[in-house]
Write a protein that holds these residues in place. Structure first.
Motif, PDB file in Angstrom:
ATOM      1  N   LEU A  24       0.832  -1.209   0.000  1.00 57.65           N
ATOM      2  CA  LEU A  24       0.000   0.000   0.000  1.00 57.65           C
ATOM      3  C   LEU A  24       0.864   1.254   0.000  1.00 57.65           C
ATOM      4  CD1 LEU A  24      -2.860   1.242   0.223  1.00 57.65           C
ATOM      5  CD2 LEU A  24      -2.594   1.182   2.699  1.00 57.65           C
ATOM      6  N   VAL A  25       1.860   1.290   0.875  1.00 51.81           N
ATOM      7  CA  VAL A  25       2.680   2.497   0.968  1.00 51.81           C
ATOM      8  C   VAL A  25       3.511   2.673  -0.307  1.00 51.81           C
ATOM      9  CG1 VAL A  25       4.737   1.584   2.178  1.00 51.81           C
ATOM     10  CG2 VAL A  25       3.993   3.895   2.618  1.00 51.81           C
ATOM     11  N   CYS A  27       1.142   3.995  -3.048  1.00 50.59           N
ATOM     12  CA  CYS A  27       0.781   5.404  -2.818  1.00 50.59           C
ATOM     13  C   CYS A  27       1.969   6.314  -3.136  1.00 50.59           C
ATOM     14  CB  CYS A  27       0.340   5.614  -1.373  1.00 50.59           C
ATOM     15  SG  CYS A  27      -1.242   4.892  -0.988  1.00 50.59           S
ATOM     16  N   ARG A  38       2.543   6.571  -6.836  1.00 51.87           N
ATOM     17  CA  ARG A  38       1.554   7.451  -7.481  1.00 51.87           C
ATOM     18  C   ARG A  38       1.866   8.925  -7.213  1.00 51.87           C
ATOM     19  NH1 ARG A  38      -3.773   6.015  -8.594  1.00 51.87           N
ATOM     20  NH2 ARG A  38      -3.840   8.159  -9.350  1.00 51.87           N
ATOM     21  N   VAL A  39       2.203   9.223  -5.955  1.00 50.61           N
ATOM     22  CA  VAL A  39       2.453  10.623  -5.582  1.00 50.61           C
ATOM     23  C   VAL A  39       3.709  11.147  -6.278  1.00 50.61           C
ATOM     24  CG1 VAL A  39       3.158  12.123  -3.665  1.00 50.61           C
ATOM     25  CG2 VAL A  39       1.273  10.548  -3.358  1.00 50.61           C
ATOM     26  N   VAL A  70       3.205  20.362  -9.567  1.00 48.89           N
ATOM     27  CA  VAL A  70       2.039  21.234  -9.337  1.00 48.89           C
ATOM     28  C   VAL A  70       2.171  22.496 -10.166  1.00 48.89           C
ATOM     29  CG1 VAL A  70       0.780  22.532  -7.586  1.00 48.89           C
ATOM     30  CG2 VAL A  70       1.853  20.375  -6.994  1.00 48.89           C
ATOM     31  N   ARG A  87       3.755  18.757  -2.840  1.00 47.04           N
ATOM     32  CA  ARG A  87       2.752  17.741  -2.525  1.00 47.04           C
ATOM     33  C   ARG A  87       3.294  16.754  -1.483  1.00 47.04           C
ATOM     34  NH1 ARG A  87       2.285  15.726  -7.542  1.00 47.04           N
ATOM     35  NH2 ARG A  87       0.724  17.236  -8.146  1.00 47.04           N
ATOM     36  N   ILE A  88       4.549  16.300  -1.708  1.00 50.43           N
ATOM     37  CA  ILE A  88       5.127  15.320  -0.776  1.00 50.43           C
ATOM     38  C   ILE A  88       5.384  15.970   0.587  1.00 50.43           C
ATOM     39  CG2 ILE A  88       7.568  15.674  -1.427  1.00 50.43           C
ATOM     40  CD1 ILE A  88       5.963  12.260  -0.702  1.00 50.43           C
ATOM     41  N   ILE A 105       2.279  15.681   2.714  1.00 52.11           N
ATOM     42  CA  ILE A 105       2.068  14.278   3.092  1.00 52.11           C
ATOM     43  C   ILE A 105       3.030  13.886   4.218  1.00 52.11           C
ATOM     44  CG2 ILE A 105       2.307  11.898   2.262  1.00 52.11           C
ATOM     45  CD1 ILE A 105       1.313  12.964  -0.484  1.00 52.11           C
ATOM     46  N   LYS A 159      -4.231  24.159  -1.865  1.00 52.82           N
ATOM     47  CA  LYS A 159      -4.899  24.976  -2.888  1.00 52.82           C
ATOM     48  C   LYS A 159      -6.101  24.205  -3.437  1.00 52.82           C
ATOM     49  CE  LYS A 159      -0.552  27.123  -4.252  1.00 52.82           C
ATOM     50  NZ  LYS A 159       0.418  26.116  -3.804  1.00 52.82           N
ATOM     51  N   ASP A 193      -6.991  22.910  -6.309  1.00 48.44           N
ATOM     52  CA  ASP A 193      -6.832  21.698  -7.111  1.00 48.44           C
ATOM     53  C   ASP A 193      -5.848  20.700  -6.509  1.00 48.44           C
ATOM     54  OD1 ASP A 193      -8.672  22.536  -8.932  1.00 48.44           O
ATOM     55  OD2 ASP A 193      -7.203  23.549 -10.205  1.00 48.44           O
ATOM     56  N   ASP A 194      -5.385  20.952  -5.306  1.00 46.75           N
ATOM     57  CA  ASP A 194      -4.501  19.979  -4.655  1.00 46.75           C
ATOM     58  C   ASP A 194      -5.304  18.756  -4.258  1.00 46.75           C
ATOM     59  OD1 ASP A 194      -2.289  21.555  -4.901  1.00 46.75           O
ATOM     60  OD2 ASP A 194      -2.312  22.316  -2.854  1.00 46.75           O
ATOM     61  N   LEU A 198      -5.604  10.873  -2.566  1.00 48.20           N
ATOM     62  CA  LEU A 198      -4.359  10.113  -2.603  1.00 48.20           C
ATOM     63  C   LEU A 198      -3.422  10.561  -1.475  1.00 48.20           C
ATOM     64  CD1 LEU A 198      -2.522   8.062  -4.019  1.00 48.20           C
ATOM     65  CD2 LEU A 198      -1.774   9.872  -5.560  1.00 48.20           C
ATOM     66  N   LEU A 206      -4.586   9.024   1.822  1.00 46.58           N
ATOM     67  CA  LEU A 206      -4.275   7.593   1.879  1.00 46.58           C
ATOM     68  C   LEU A 206      -2.774   7.381   2.055  1.00 46.58           C
ATOM     69  CD1 LEU A 206      -5.527   4.752   1.643  1.00 46.58           C
ATOM     70  CD2 LEU A 206      -5.032   4.828  -0.789  1.00 46.58           C
ATOM     71  N   THR A 207      -1.975   8.205   1.372  1.00 45.90           N
ATOM     72  CA  THR A 207      -0.520   8.043   1.464  1.00 45.90           C
ATOM     73  C   THR A 207      -0.022   8.333   2.883  1.00 45.90           C
ATOM     74  OG1 THR A 207      -0.356   8.780  -0.823  1.00 45.90           O
ATOM     75  CG2 THR A 207       1.683   8.719   0.421  1.00 45.90           C
ATOM     76  N   SER A 240      -1.008   5.462   5.097  1.00 42.68           N
ATOM     77  CA  SER A 240      -0.233   4.240   4.856  1.00 42.68           C
ATOM     78  C   SER A 240       1.202   4.396   5.363  1.00 42.68           C
ATOM     79  CB  SER A 240      -0.257   3.858   3.380  1.00 42.68           C
ATOM     80  OG  SER A 240       0.375   4.853   2.615  1.00 42.68           O
ATOM     81  N   MET A 241       1.732   5.622   5.323  1.00 47.48           N
ATOM     82  CA  MET A 241       3.080   5.837   5.871  1.00 47.48           C
ATOM     83  C   MET A 241       3.078   5.620   7.377  1.00 47.48           C
ATOM     84  SD  MET A 241       4.463   9.068   3.718  1.00 47.48           S
ATOM     85  CE  MET A 241       6.115   9.097   4.301  1.00 47.48           C
ATOM     86  N   HIS A 285      -6.543  12.455  -7.355  1.00 46.68           N
ATOM     87  CA  HIS A 285      -5.832  11.539  -8.247  1.00 46.68           C
ATOM     88  C   HIS A 285      -6.291  10.104  -8.089  1.00 46.68           C
ATOM     89  CE1 HIS A 285      -3.254  14.614  -9.778  1.00 46.68           C
ATOM     90  NE2 HIS A 285      -2.944  15.001  -8.563  1.00 46.68           N
ATOM     91  N   MET A 286      -7.281   9.877  -7.242  1.00 43.94           N
ATOM     92  CA  MET A 286      -7.937   8.575  -7.185  1.00 43.94           C
ATOM     93  C   MET A 286      -9.340   8.796  -6.612  1.00 43.94           C
ATOM     94  SD  MET A 286      -5.887   6.775  -4.017  1.00 43.94           S
ATOM     95  CE  MET A 286      -6.805   5.257  -4.109  1.00 43.94           C
TER      96      MET A 286
END
Lengths: 53, 609
Positions: free
Chosen positions: A19-20, A23, A26-27, A33, B16-17, B20, B272, B274-275, B279, B282-283, B286-287, B442-443
């Motif tokens: 899963l990780v 994800c 995908r990211v 951006v 983005r990262i 997260i 923002k 559209d961010d 996903l 979920l990320t 999951s981390m 994105h999902m």
């Protein structure tokens, strides 16, 4: 450690790893951006000005 | 109707990262490495993972998605703090007062969490210095822990032995406020982008060390790496029939993912339009699971079992982390350096969480009263220093910390998560929620998740909360043994005889020890069955019940008295003062929220039809 323990450990750790990984893949592979803040409006509505004239 | 004011946004995420990692950093903490393994071992080992993953799918991930969605929506309407965000989601003047709870939770938790963070750094520095209290033949792990935390009596943390920990606490405080002062992007995001990978590397190094320990003591062949993994992962499926297992698993997921903290909603408000939130949510979840299951599940208990055997599973979170594991490191080759690395890793995990607890209140002070960062950081610094000083002073039996953790870090957390699920499912509406969540996503979130958020999650939370209150707030007297009726004459004295003490200890395999100074009281129940209480006088003169002997059909039941948190408040001055302190802080926040709400309405930022 018995066989049931192995199964539970592998399934649990494996599922979370899958899963990780999915994800993060995908990211990290998404396009960068866009900087929307720098975009101006596409058209300028001048109808009110036109009416006054 | 609330109005939009998104032009005033001055802070935000850079990448983005980054967001997260910041959310994952907020969720990853001591609970992943210390609480999770203990809970699993005490609740069926590997079988615990079944209710654990069920809870993750039913409440964990859906609530995370809801919080991310609500946070971004509120941010786009010009609010970064919970009182403002709830007001645009639930168009009622009452909404902002629910937001006061979302400010109280991270604020109070920070007050004791920063202290635990300082303990971790103190341990790491002690290993670096090669402290005799942790290493070598003279090591006394319990005494060292007691010295660091000052749990012997109130004010002990200020005694000369523990004063160096105060210096470490000050350093930790300054580090937290430096990060928060620099803002979301330059402070929190930059730090998390560096700290989270470092956390993984440190944890992997310790993991490799643990998994290559083999069988350190050939005289104890069972205490090997495989034995340790078996201790953690061998399933006992009978435990699944016990509701306590399901409650423990739900609670672990709930506390671990930081839902109901008021933090995710604040972090997401800096996104923002559209961010993506689906996903990203979920990320980050999951981390958190990666740190908990893949690292925490493979390191802590296996390591403790290899050196300590079955005793490893009997410790609480602090006992396992700060007493058992130092014992393990002392016996491990290269333990000094691995101990230093381990506690430094816990410190990093803790600081990524604690810094996230400050941001919701900073955001509120800035947008509620137009304060600049230096002023808001100074006010927050003063409030948190007062609270931290309170926890530090009332350190006897860690009572203040325990009270803050229970009433705010557990009870209010449940209530806020419940309020958030109701605001999302019923006030904002799942139609709006689904539409909002999928902007820039994105999902896709499966449709049934929205129905779960509206109907299942609130009910699930109410059930867990009711069971949690029954188990922890109320006192219980579980039966530990049944003794022969012939022992009744022993109870007809004021003092506890040596014979009675021995009998109680033998019958319960050492679970019940009655101290010499304890006394017997005959409880007048006006008729049979008769009950005798064994009481001991506390330090403030209150009588503390230790056990009861109840006449029953087949003899005399020996019941151990387990005081619930409600009884603790009544029986301890520091406990009641702690609850009073929480109440005063909450009242202060409600007042601030009220004033901020009036200002928002007068400015036209919030309008209610």
């Amino acid at each position: 450690m018995n066989s049931a323990g192995w199964v539970v450990m592998i399934v649990s750790v494996g599922s979370v790893m899958c899963l990780v990984s999915y994800c993060l893949y995908r990211v990290l592979t998404l396009p960068a951006v866009e900087v929307h803040d720098l975009e101006g409006p596409l058209t300028i509505d001048t109808s009110r000005v036109a009416t006054k004239n | 109707m609330p109005t939009q004011n998104s032009e005033s946004r001055t802070d935000g995420w850079g990448t983005r990262i980054g967001v997260i990692l910041a959310v994952a950093g907020s969720a990853v903490g001591l609970g992943n490495f210390l609480r999770f393994p203990g809970q699993a071992a005490q609740n069926g080992g590997g079988a615990f993972m079944i209710p654990y993953f069920v809870s993750l799918l039913i409440i964990g991930i859906p609530l995370c998605w809801a919080e991310w969605t609500m946070g971004r929506y509120g941010g786009l309407k010009g609010f970064n703090s919970a009182p403002g965000i709830y007001s645009v989601l639930w168009r009622s003047r009452l909404a902002k007062y629910v937001g006061a709870v979302a400010l109280l939770i991270p604020l109070i938790i920070y007050m004791y969490y920063v202290l635990i963070e300082a303990w971790c750094l103190s341990y790491a520095l002690s290993y670096l210095r090669g402290s005799a209290g942790l290493l070598g033949e003279q090591a006394d792990y319990s005494a060292f822990f007691g010295n660091v935390v000052g749990d012997s009596e109130d004010g002990a943390a200020f005694a000369s032995d523990g004063r160096w920990v105060l210096g470490v606490l000050l350093l930790t405080f300054v580090l937290n406020f430096t990060l928060i002062y620099r803002g979301v992007n330059k402070g929190i995001e930059t730090f998390c982008k560096f700290a989270m990978p470092m956390l993984v590397v440190l944890a992997l190094i310790v993991l490799v060390r643990v998994l290559t320990l083999g069988t350190p003591d050939p005289a104890k062949p069972d205490q090997s790496v495989l034995g340790g993994l078996g201790f953690m992962w061998n399933p006992d499926f009978e435990a699944l029939k016990n509701p306590k297992t399901w409650l423990a698993a739900s609670g672990q997921i709930f506390f671990s993912l930081s839902v109901g903290f008021g933090i995710i909603i604040n972090y997401a408000s800096y996104l923002k339009r559209d961010d993506d939130v689906v996903l990203s949510g979920l990320t980050s979840s999951s981390m958190n699971e990666f740190f908990e299951v893949c690292l925490g599940g493979l390191i802590t208990l296996p390591a403790a079992f290899i050196f300590l055997g079955m005793a490893a599973g009997e410790q609480g979170t602090f006992g396992l982390g700060f007493v058992s594991l130092p014992n393990v490191f002392d016996q491990m080759p290269g333990g000094r350096w691995f101990g230093c690395m381990w506690f430094f890793m816990l410190f990093i995990a803790a600081i990524t969480s604690s810094v996230s607890m400050l941001q919701p209140v900073i955001a509120f002070l800035e947008e509620g009263f137009g304060l600049k960062r230096p002023a808001s950081a100074a006010i927050l610094g003063l409030i948190t220093a007062l609270g931290c000083g309170f926890v530090l002073y009332f350190s006897g039996e860690l009572m203040a910390l325990d009270m803050f953790d229970f009433w705010v870090g557990s009870v209010l957390l449940f209530l806020l998560a419940l309020a958030q699920s109701i605001i999302y499912g019923w006030a904002f509406g799942i139609e709006n929620g689904e539409q909002e969540a999928h902007v820039g996503a994105h999902m896709r979130i499966p449709r049934f998740v929205q129905y779960m958020l509206k109907f299942v999650v609130p009910v699930y939370l109410v059930v867990i909360f009711a069971a949690f209150v029954w188990q922890n707030v109320l006192s219980h007297d579980p039966v530990k043994a049944t003794l022969p009726e012939s022992m009744v004459p022993m109870l007809k004295h004021d003092a506890v005889s040596a014979e009675l003490r021995e009998m109680a200890e033998e019958a319960t395999d050492g679970d019940v020890t009655l101290p010499e100074q304890s006394k017997i009281e005959d409880v007048d129940r006006r008729g049979s069955p008769q009950v005798w209480r064994v009481v001991v006088s506390g330090e403030e003169g209150q009588q503390q019940v230790l056990a009861t002997f109840n006449e029953a059909r087949e003899g005399v039941e020996l019941r151990v008295h387990e005081a619930g948190y409600a009884e603790k408040i009544a029986g301890s001055r520091s406990a009641s003062l702690s609850v009073l302190f929480i109440g005063v802080v909450f009242a202060f926040l409600v007042l601030l929220v009220h004033l901020a709400g009036m200002q928002w309405e007068s400015q036209g930022r919030l309008r209610f039809d």
